[in-house]
Enzyme design. Structure first.
Site, PDB file in Angstrom:
ATOM      1  N   GLU A  43       0.827  -1.212   0.000  1.00 12.45           N
ATOM      2  CA  GLU A  43       0.000   0.000   0.000  1.00 12.45           C
ATOM      3  C   GLU A  43       0.859   1.259   0.000  1.00 12.45           C
ATOM      4  OE1 GLU A  43      -2.948   0.310  -0.701  1.00 12.45           O
ATOM      5  OE2 GLU A  43      -3.697  -1.727  -0.501  1.00 12.45           O
ATOM      6  N   TYR A 126      -6.051   7.077   3.793  1.00 10.01           N
ATOM      7  CA  TYR A 126      -6.271   5.991   2.838  1.00 10.01           C
ATOM      8  C   TYR A 126      -5.588   4.702   3.288  1.00 10.01           C
ATOM      9  CZ  TYR A 126      -5.384   2.617  -0.654  1.00 10.01           C
ATOM     10  OH  TYR A 126      -5.276   1.412  -1.265  1.00 10.01           O
ATOM     11  N   ASP A 144      -9.678   6.209  -2.240  1.00  2.84           N
ATOM     12  CA  ASP A 144      -8.522   6.545  -3.079  1.00  2.84           C
ATOM     13  C   ASP A 144      -9.056   7.121  -4.396  1.00  2.84           C
ATOM     14  OD1 ASP A 144      -9.521   4.302  -4.359  1.00  2.84           O
ATOM     15  OD2 ASP A 144      -7.560   3.754  -5.119  1.00  2.84           O
TER      16      ASP A 144
END
Length: 366
Positions: A43, A126, A144
DNA sequence: AAATCGTGGCA
DNA sequence: TTGCCAAGATT
């Protein structure tokens, strides 16, 4: 005609059949839980970065450092060097900080809540939501660029970004299910990446084509709207590539803050809007490479003039390196220690151009 | 809260 | 060629 409400279940059914295979992903319906370390690492790498660009970096990082404790124990320079080329280097600095906090203060175990995760360096709204959802299957609202685009189209929202963010998050929250929230989060992002794409969306095969308001209105391709961006100015500078008689390269480690922070680079002048000023790191017979390194950063273009020089033996050069008033630290790297792949892209471009010129000098002026 | 912070691919 | 875009965070 009655409006049809989108259902998370329909998207999950699509995801079960069409989920992309990704190195950090556990396939849907497999009853396996992903490794939070790998989810976190992926991520962070994926922030503002394409899947294609991330894949090789993810493979290298997980091979070198299979666990968060391994990464926490790695030297700073090794991690920054492995990140070179991926961009947004604050991510790499925060990655190491985060690994060391998790390793030292949390026993190598990542927090399993959004709130706990977002306290860690480099983990914002996020990423905290994504890790909570994907790694721990918590019903976090993952926002996102994909989710923003899908929500804007699903509800035909014409308010431009970033002003539309609160409204888009409301819509996303209303859709986030309590069952399989991790798969749902990945499903929306896969939808945005493969069907509900920025240009030429494939509405005809979309699992949400029936409830999509923008498809009905014919506005899908132009959503989401965005406020216009400022034009990029062009800056100029000069970089100096010096090689010692015994093959060492003179580089600097840039200060941790600011552009290319913490990365290796060539000494040089500041980058400014005005014409560049000569500012060599030491006295030498500098030669103009005759070609500039061109590069575009997030908010400006750069034309970097290049100078190269052969200088004395490394053991004789070191005392001259402390005359310069700068935040950067000089480093004389031996042929064995210098890897061009450790350089950020603009510095690698400079090397590619300057290296050839230096070889020419050696050949024509023995 | 607007600005800063990389890079490569694509139309 | 230029602008746009990608699983944003930080200050």
């Amino acid at each position: 005609m009655a409006k049809i409400a989108p259902r998370a279940e329909d998207l999950l059914d699509w995801y079960d059949q069409h989920a992309r295979t990704l190195p950090w992903r556990v396939p849907p319906l497999s009853n396996a839980r992903p490794d939070p370390y790998r989810i976190w690492l992926s991520e962070v790498m994926l922030q503002q970065t394409t899947v294609a660009a991330v894949k090789e970096y993810f493979a290298r990082f997980t091979a070198l450092w299979p666990s968060v404790d391994d990464l926490a124990a790695a030297p700073d320079d090794r991690v920054m060097g492995e990140w070179a080329g991926l961009g947004y280097y604050a991510r790499a600095r925060n990655l190491l900080k985060c690994a060391r906090v998790v390793s030292a203060d949390h026993g190598g175990i990542f927090p399993d809540t959004e709130e706990g995760l977002q306290k860690l360096p480099g983990i914002g709204p996020y990423t905290a939501a994504a890790i909570a959802a994907i790694a721990f299957d918590r019903p976090a609202v993952v926002m996102d660029g994909n989710v923003e685009r899908v929500m804007a189209r699903l509800h035909d929202i014409h308010t431009p970004l970033p002003a539309a963010k609160p409204e888009l998050k409301e819509q996303a929250a209303a859709l986030t299910p309590d069952t399989r929230p991790g798969d749902y989060a990945q499903a929306v992002m896969d939808l945005g990446a493969t069907i509900c794409t920025p240009r030429s969306p494939a509405c005809g095969i979309c699992p949400w084509r029936d409830p999509c308001a923008a498809r009905a209105a014919g506005t899908a391709p132009e959503l989401p709207r965005k406020t216009p961006k400022k034009a990029k100015p062009t800056r100029r500078g000069i970089a100096y590539l010096a090689r010692t008689a015994d093959g060492h390269w003179l580089l600097e480690k840039r200060p941790d803050k600011g552009l290319l922070g913490g990365m290796l680079g060539w000494p040089g002048s500041p980058w400014a809007d005005a014409d560049p000023q000569e500012d060599p790191p030491l006295d030498a017979d500098w030669h103009d490479v005759g070609e500039e390194a061109l590069h575009t950063f997030t908010h400006f273009h750069l034309r970097l003039g290049l100078r190269v020089a052969q200088i004395g033996h490394s053991t004789d050069v070191i005392p001259t390196l402390y005359r310069r008033d700068t935040d950067a630290e000089f480093r004389l790297l031996s042929p064995g220690d210098f890897r061009p792949s450790d350089l950020p892209t603009i510095m690698r471009k400079a090397f590619d151009l300057g290296h050839g010129k230096l070889e020419t000098l050696r050949d024509t002026r023995p």
